[in-house]
Write an enzyme that holds these catalytic residues in place. Structure first.
Site, PDB file in Angstrom:
ATOM      1  N   ASP A   3       6.720  31.075  31.225  1.00  0.00           N
ATOM      2  CA  ASP A   3       6.569  30.774  32.649  1.00  0.00           C
ATOM      3  C   ASP A   3       5.899  29.421  32.890  1.00  0.00           C
ATOM      4  O   ASP A   3       5.180  28.896  32.019  1.00  0.00           O
ATOM      5  CB  ASP A   3       5.681  31.840  33.314  1.00  0.00           C
ATOM      6  CG  ASP A   3       6.387  33.169  33.476  1.00  0.00           C
ATOM      7  OD1 ASP A   3       7.480  33.352  32.910  1.00  0.00           O
ATOM      8  OD2 ASP A   3       5.825  34.032  34.172  1.00  0.00           O
ATOM      9  N   HIS A  13       3.334  31.023  28.370  1.00  0.00           N
ATOM     10  CA  HIS A  13       3.435  29.836  29.224  1.00  0.00           C
ATOM     11  C   HIS A  13       3.680  28.591  28.387  1.00  0.00           C
ATOM     12  O   HIS A  13       2.883  28.294  27.478  1.00  0.00           O
ATOM     13  CB  HIS A  13       2.143  29.676  30.041  1.00  0.00           C
ATOM     14  CG  HIS A  13       1.900  30.825  30.976  1.00  0.00           C
ATOM     15  ND1 HIS A  13       1.333  32.003  30.552  1.00  0.00           N
ATOM     16  CD2 HIS A  13       2.188  30.976  32.293  1.00  0.00           C
ATOM     17  CE1 HIS A  13       1.277  32.837  31.584  1.00  0.00           C
ATOM     18  NE2 HIS A  13       1.785  32.246  32.644  1.00  0.00           N
TER      19      HIS A  13
HETATM   20 ZN   LIG Z   1       3.288  31.865  36.783  1.00  0.00          ZN
END
Ligand SMILES: [Zn+2]
Length: 213
Positions: free
Chosen positions: A8, A163
């Site tokens: 993400d 991430h």
């Molecule tokens: Zn996020």
């Protein structure tokens, strides 16, 4: 034990490229949920194009990642944060329009969606992809691997949120993938059904606990 990997908040060219190299080494396919504003930088867009070309799915993780949909009464917010993001993602998007709301700190609560954003997702046939495993790589970049490996053993199918951000956490992705191989985990690109409350606009699971009151 099945594992689905998602990344993400990117793309951030150097880190996304590093993640793509690692995934390629392990022949692993994942989904990247982009903060679409990042695509305005050509280097970031090139990294996202590479991800799509290498068989990873590309999803929408809002335009700016600054405000939770359930935290605002602004009727234009869904069009801006979801619609404009999708427009920027353009032809990089997966055939299924994948959308992941911004969950501050990875928490699944009533700030995740508003009634207007839910209606928007249904009307525009989005598939909403949540998660069930958040190892906090962003605030524990050196220790997330072991925490994640322990957590994975608690369920049959984990949808992991990582991430591709410059925190240093992704330097440990090779060790994580090596460990998954040693555990005999089955790395898949599909999403566990209980993490997908809306598929192509159809509401499959109740979302009352995710909706602003
Ligand atoms: Zn996020």
């Amino acid at each position: 034990m099945k594992i689905t990997l998602t990344f993400d908040n990117g793309p951030t060219a150097p880190v996304t490229s590093q993640v793509l190299d690692t995934l390629a080494c392990h022949q692993a396919k994942a989904t990247f949920f982009l903060v679409a504003e990042n695509l305005k930088d050509p280097a970031n867009r090139a990294a996202a194009e590479r991800a799509a070309a290498e068989g990873h799915r590309i999803g929408n993780h809002t335009l700016t990642h600054t405000i939770q949909l359930g935290d605002s009464d602004d009727p234009h917010l869904p069009e801006r944060e979801i619609g404009q993001a999708q427009h920027l993602i353009g032809d990089l998007a997966s055939p299924d329009l994948l959308f992941r709301p911004y969950g501050r700190g990875g928490i699944l609560d009533h700030k995740l969606l508003s009634h207007t954003s839910l209606t928007y997702l249904q009307q525009h046939a989005y598939t909403c992809v949540l998660w069930n495993c958040v190892p906090h790589d962003w605030d524990s970049p050196a220790t997330w691997v072991d925490r994640c490996l322990a957590d994975l053993t608690t369920r049959d199918w984990s949808l992991v949120v990582l991430h591709d951000l410059p925190t240093g956490a992704m330097c440990h992705l090779p060790r994580f993938l090596d460990s998954l191989e040693e555990l005999g985990a089955d790395l898949v690109q599909d999403f566990p059904p209980d993490c997908v409350p809306i598929r192509q606009g159809h509401l499959l699971h109740p979302v009352d606990h995710l909706l602003a009151s």
